[in-house]
Write a protein that holds these residues in place. Structure first.
Motif, short mmCIF file in Angstrom:
data_model
loop_
_atom_site.label_atom_id
_atom_site.label_comp_id
_atom_site.label_asym_id
_atom_site.label_seq_id
_atom_site.Cartn_x
_atom_site.Cartn_y
_atom_site.Cartn_z
N ALA A 120 8.13 15.36 0.29
CA ALA A 120 8.26 14.35 -0.46
C ALA A 120 7.15 13.52 -0.92
CB ALA A 120 9.71 13.55 0.25
N VAL A 121 6.58 13.40 -0.24
CA VAL A 121 5.03 12.33 -1.14
C VAL A 121 4.26 13.82 -2.46
CG1 VAL A 121 2.84 11.50 -0.03
CG2 VAL A 121 4.64 11.43 1.18
N SER A 122 4.71 14.61 -1.56
CA SER A 122 3.46 15.40 -3.02
C SER A 122 5.03 15.73 -4.44
CB SER A 122 3.70 16.99 -2.53
OG SER A 122 3.45 17.45 -1.33
N ARG A 123 5.91 15.62 -3.91
CA ARG A 123 6.83 15.72 -5.33
C ARG A 123 6.61 14.12 -5.17
NH1 ARG A 123 8.20 17.88 -9.74
NH2 ARG A 123 10.60 17.40 -10.06
N ALA A 124 6.85 12.89 -5.01
CA ALA A 124 6.55 11.92 -5.34
C ALA A 124 5.87 11.19 -5.55
CB ALA A 124 7.04 10.85 -4.38
N ILE A 125 4.30 11.92 -5.45
CA ILE A 125 3.14 11.74 -6.33
C ILE A 125 3.06 13.09 -7.81
CG2 ILE A 125 -0.15 12.33 -6.12
CD1 ILE A 125 0.23 11.33 -3.12
N GLU A 126 3.65 13.52 -7.83
CA GLU A 126 3.58 14.37 -9.01
C GLU A 126 4.62 13.70 -9.98
OE1 GLU A 126 4.19 19.15 -9.54
OE2 GLU A 126 5.93 17.95 -8.28
N LEU A 127 5.23 12.37 -9.56
CA LEU A 127 5.88 12.34 -10.22
C LEU A 127 6.00 10.43 -10.64
CD1 LEU A 127 9.93 13.44 -9.79
CD2 LEU A 127 9.03 14.41 -11.23
N GLY A 128 4.98 10.89 -10.49
CA GLY A 128 3.67 9.09 -11.02
C GLY A 128 3.93 7.95 -9.98
N ALA A 129 4.28 8.14 -8.44
CA ALA A 129 4.40 7.44 -7.56
C ALA A 129 3.13 6.60 -6.79
CB ALA A 129 5.33 7.71 -6.14
N ARG A 130 2.79 5.65 -7.03
CA ARG A 130 1.30 5.12 -6.73
C ARG A 130 1.49 4.57 -5.25
NH1 ARG A 130 -1.21 4.37 -11.33
NH2 ARG A 130 -2.97 3.45 -10.93
N ALA A 131 2.60 5.05 -4.20
CA ALA A 131 2.70 3.70 -2.74
C ALA A 131 4.17 4.32 -2.67
CB ALA A 131 3.15 2.26 -3.18
N VAL A 132 4.63 4.68 -1.04
CA VAL A 132 5.19 5.29 -0.87
C VAL A 132 5.79 4.95 0.09
CG1 VAL A 132 5.22 7.65 -1.53
CG2 VAL A 132 3.53 6.53 0.55
N ALA A 133 6.99 4.59 0.59
CA ALA A 133 7.79 3.68 1.98
C ALA A 133 8.85 4.59 2.39
CB ALA A 133 8.25 2.54 1.67
N ALA A 151 -3.64 12.25 0.60
CA ALA A 151 -3.27 11.75 -0.34
C ALA A 151 -4.31 10.55 -1.01
CB ALA A 151 -1.54 11.71 -1.60
N GLY A 152 -4.47 10.10 -0.50
CA GLY A 152 -5.53 8.32 -0.43
C GLY A 152 -4.19 7.71 -1.67
N ILE A 153 -2.99 7.32 -1.02
CA ILE A 153 -2.28 6.15 -1.51
C ILE A 153 -1.61 5.23 -0.71
CG2 ILE A 153 -1.12 7.39 -3.77
CD1 ILE A 153 0.64 8.13 -2.65
N PRO A 154 -1.64 3.75 -0.72
CA PRO A 154 -0.55 3.43 0.10
C PRO A 154 0.63 3.88 0.96
CG PRO A 154 -1.18 1.77 -1.23
CD PRO A 154 -1.42 3.58 -1.83
N ARG A 194 15.14 -2.76 -0.92
CA ARG A 194 14.88 -4.12 -1.14
C ARG A 194 13.31 -4.54 -2.10
NH1 ARG A 194 14.70 -10.50 -0.21
NH2 ARG A 194 13.58 -11.09 -1.85
N PHE A 195 12.32 -4.51 -1.20
CA PHE A 195 10.62 -5.06 -1.50
C PHE A 195 10.83 -3.29 -2.44
CE2 PHE A 195 11.24 -7.72 2.35
CZ PHE A 195 10.84 -8.19 1.35
N ALA A 196 11.06 -2.14 -2.34
CA ALA A 196 11.18 -0.54 -3.04
C ALA A 196 11.25 -1.64 -4.02
CB ALA A 196 11.27 0.16 -2.57
N ALA A 197 11.96 -1.59 -4.36
CA ALA A 197 12.66 -2.28 -5.86
C ALA A 197 12.03 -3.29 -6.78
CB ALA A 197 13.63 -2.33 -6.23
N GLU A 198 11.42 -4.10 -5.58
CA GLU A 198 10.25 -5.13 -6.47
C GLU A 198 8.95 -4.76 -6.20
OE1 GLU A 198 10.91 -9.13 -3.97
OE2 GLU A 198 9.25 -9.38 -3.81
N ARG A 199 8.35 -4.04 -5.59
CA ARG A 199 7.13 -4.15 -5.74
C ARG A 199 6.81 -2.36 -6.45
NH1 ARG A 199 3.93 -6.74 -1.27
NH2 ARG A 199 4.98 -8.24 -0.95
N GLY A 200 7.56 -1.40 -6.40
CA GLY A 200 7.71 -0.35 -7.69
C GLY A 200 7.00 1.15 -5.78
N TRP A 201 6.94 0.35 -4.46
CA TRP A 201 7.04 1.75 -3.98
C TRP A 201 8.11 2.72 -4.14
CZ3 TRP A 201 7.49 -2.22 0.35
CH2 TRP A 201 6.55 -3.10 0.95
N ALA A 202 7.75 4.48 -4.02
CA ALA A 202 9.07 5.20 -3.52
C ALA A 202 9.07 5.71 -2.38
CB ALA A 202 8.01 6.46 -4.36
N ASP A 203 10.40 5.06 -2.65
CA ASP A 203 11.85 5.19 -1.15
C ASP A 203 12.07 6.72 -0.74
OD1 ASP A 203 13.55 5.02 0.52
OD2 ASP A 203 14.85 3.30 -0.75
N LEU A 204 11.31 6.59 0.39
CA LEU A 204 11.24 8.20 1.27
C LEU A 204 12.27 8.03 2.53
CD1 LEU A 204 8.09 9.10 0.56
CD2 LEU A 204 9.80 9.83 -0.92
#
Lengths: 411, 411
Positions: A120-133, A151-154, A194-204
């Protein structure tokens, strides 16, 4: 390089087709769980026993049926490829002839959660995610933290206050941003959304995106490959959110569609603790969905999941397989953990110990015949629960020049 | 079934031949370390890259060159087959182009010690042992305890008082008989020798029997196989007793004799903590043996080894390879551990962190060129040292209805 044959996503509720080329959580129309679909005709050319046999033992050996398209995005810490151990001594104790332990504690970060999150983290980053939660009872947070570090992302993780301190500290060691929440994992989940939507994290969050289940699916591929391209009779699975069962059912269906699995199904057994058993209750009530469990309480943090978005899928999978659902007490699951260590040399988490307790019940009530071939999924490592290990005060202390040896109590 | 080609034992001191068909500790004549010998002409028929590629990823894939003859005695918890992970981010930090992490923390019981003890316990039982014993700083005791549990025989382990409590408790969980000793590992060793003789236990102390080194040897086989049947330029190895280096040197020699390794050698780098560096001191003094270290003190229990029977073998191996020896401070090794987690997602023991500190030194003093291909052996898991993980008090606590998010400090 092995190619993914991912084509699109399908909603498991309204059956709508959704593009896999951009990030989707749940179905944009009905909010149900999305599932990945592959071009099995294309996969068939290379996804074959002889070709697979020569590939490295990580879950990426199954790349054709995994959703990460560009190999450069495939994060690896060596996830999957866990042992399937025969357990002859424990089999005799339980009155079974063929018993296997699928030792998922041997994944990176010590639990099966690494599989789903590697993918999931691999795919999220492939689709442009810059942070995951995600929200977690512990193990998923540790796995997310490790793959985000790789991956070097928060990573932002939200844990209930009663998460074992050693797992909280493990997440911190990976550099994750850790929040503790005065509430249950369901409360953590609401905060993440809530915060993923606000901050643009990929919600996993479990089953709120389609890719963790794809990683979990590889438990099914591996089991079948390790048994020589066949299924066991029964799979006993400690069940929190339930992605493991959903993923394995999908794996077996894909293998069948590829002509790699003929004949019978494996019966899934859900195991939950008596103090939080929403799926077991729903199963025995004949319900298609599970009501949230009030006052969830158990020593096994990974099973302290009072409600899951996957309830319908899990219950359907267990019923379709001819399986069942069992609740066990905390005392029984700890005893299961103990005997796995002393009789087979495998030190596992309390969740994993629950599988032994379930087999005892099912042998006692006759649901399990002595000649059934049974696989226990040992989902996590006992090293992640130092607080549950025997106390060390019992050990005799010797001087360097001791000339007699007291008999120590056995652990 | 794969056959062992074990033929006999040879004394590394007086070169005397000793039968492998009965249990021997050290050389009955001169007391030096014994080494196993194989019929390489026979092994050559099946020990080949193409055949190996299709075997399961445990160390038993190398059975022709392992000392357990009857396959029924080969105990397995899925030992070996650990990942060799590229570490591009850490490589940049350290000013290297090609850096690999051999993640031995992924063995059963969370450390490389499982390799030696899987093989030694199996062989001891094959030769009639009914109980096994050893002195240990922790990890070897845990591995012995697990394999003895797997085999159903008692394990007696002797640990210094300052062994991490979580490892003591891990041994107890496996049902081992655990003694704590007011002294160093060398004191524990003396007690084991005494009581083993009295009670008929197989004494599995490091290099005081020939078979643990055979298990460790598989680190060398695996590394070469994972790199495509070649060696790296440099192997950095946290060194306590030193069996790992002795074992790998033997592996490379056997592979060369089989025609599977041509050309250059890998340079071994010994790493020890400043507070207990007998081999580093001896190396730089040009000595062939190491004087015992007085007042040994370090946060890394596996490196708190003031004297080892293998000193001569280790020093000779490192010199023959063109390698070197490095001492690092506890603070440096902990920083190495930290960066492995935050930058590569690998949570390891303090011993393993020492390898990063060593590379820093060797890059700074020019011993290591930027284009050297380097492998770090990460010998144990950080999960076995919960006491060294970051404190969890730093995590912000949220209410379930929180509507703003404080910025947590990064772990």
């Amino acid at each position: 390089m092995l190619e993914s044959t991912l084509t699109h996503l399908v909603c498991t509720g309204c059956q709508r087709t959704v593009s896999a080329d951009e990030w989707h959580g749940t179905c944009p129309d009905c909010g149900h769980v999305l599932a990945a679909r592959y071009d099995l005709e294309r996969a068939r050319w290379t996804f074959r026993p002889a070709e697979l046999a020569a590939r490295p033992w990580t879950l990426w050996r199954y790349a054709e049926l995994l959703p990460v398209c560009d190999p450069r995005f495939r994060l690896t810490l060596g996830e999957g490829g866990t042992p399937l151990l025969p357990a002859p001594r424990l089999a005799r104790t339980l009155g079974l002839r063929r018993l296997w332990l699928k030792d998922e504690s041997r994944n990176p970060t010590g639990s099966f959660k690494s599989r789903g999150l590697a993918v999931a983290v691999s795919r999220a980053i492939e689709l442009g995610a810059r942070a995951v939660a995600l929200p977690s009872a512990g193990n998923a947070a540790a796995a997310l933290s490790a793959y985000a570090a790789r991956a070097g992302i928060p990573a932002f993780v939200f844990l209930p206050m009663d998460t074992p301190p050693s797992i909280v500290r493990e997440c911190l060691a990976y550099g994750a941003r850790v929040y503790r929440v005065r509430g249950l994992i369901t409360d953590c989940g609401r905060l993440v959304r809530r915060f993923a939507a606000e901050r643009g994290w990929a919600d996993l969050s479990t089953l709120r995106e389609p890719y963790r289940a794809e990683g979990k699916k590889t438990m099914g591929f591996e089991l079948v490959e390790q048994l020589g391209w066949r299924l066991p009779d029964v799979i006993v699975y400690p069940t929190g959110g339930g992605t493991g069962i959903v993923g394995m059912e999908k794996a077996f269906a894909e293998l069948a569609a590829l002509g790699l699995l003929a004949g019978s199904r494996a019966r899934f057994v859900i195991v939950q603790p008596e103090g939080c058993a929403p799926l077991v209750r729903a199963f025995h009530e004949g319900a298609t969905r599970a009501r949230p469990w009030e006052g969830a309480q158990t020593i096994a943090p990974g099973l302290r999941v009072p409600a899951t978005i996957g309830d319908e899928l899990v219950l359907a999978a267990v019923r379709a397989s001819g399986g069942t659902a069992v609740a066990v007490s905390d005392q029984e699951l700890l005893e299961g953990t103990r005997i796995l260590a002393t009789d087979e040399g495998v030190l596992v988490s309390p969740e994993a110990g629950a599988t032994v307790a379930a087999v005892r019940q099912l042998r006692a009530n006759g649901w399990l015949a002595p000649d059934a071939e049974v696989v226990l999924f040992l989902t996590g490592s006992g090293l992640k629960h130092p607080e549950l290990l025997p106390a060390d005060e019992q050990c005799p202390v010797l001087e360097p020049d001791a000339d007699s040896l007291p008999d120590p109590p056995v652990g």
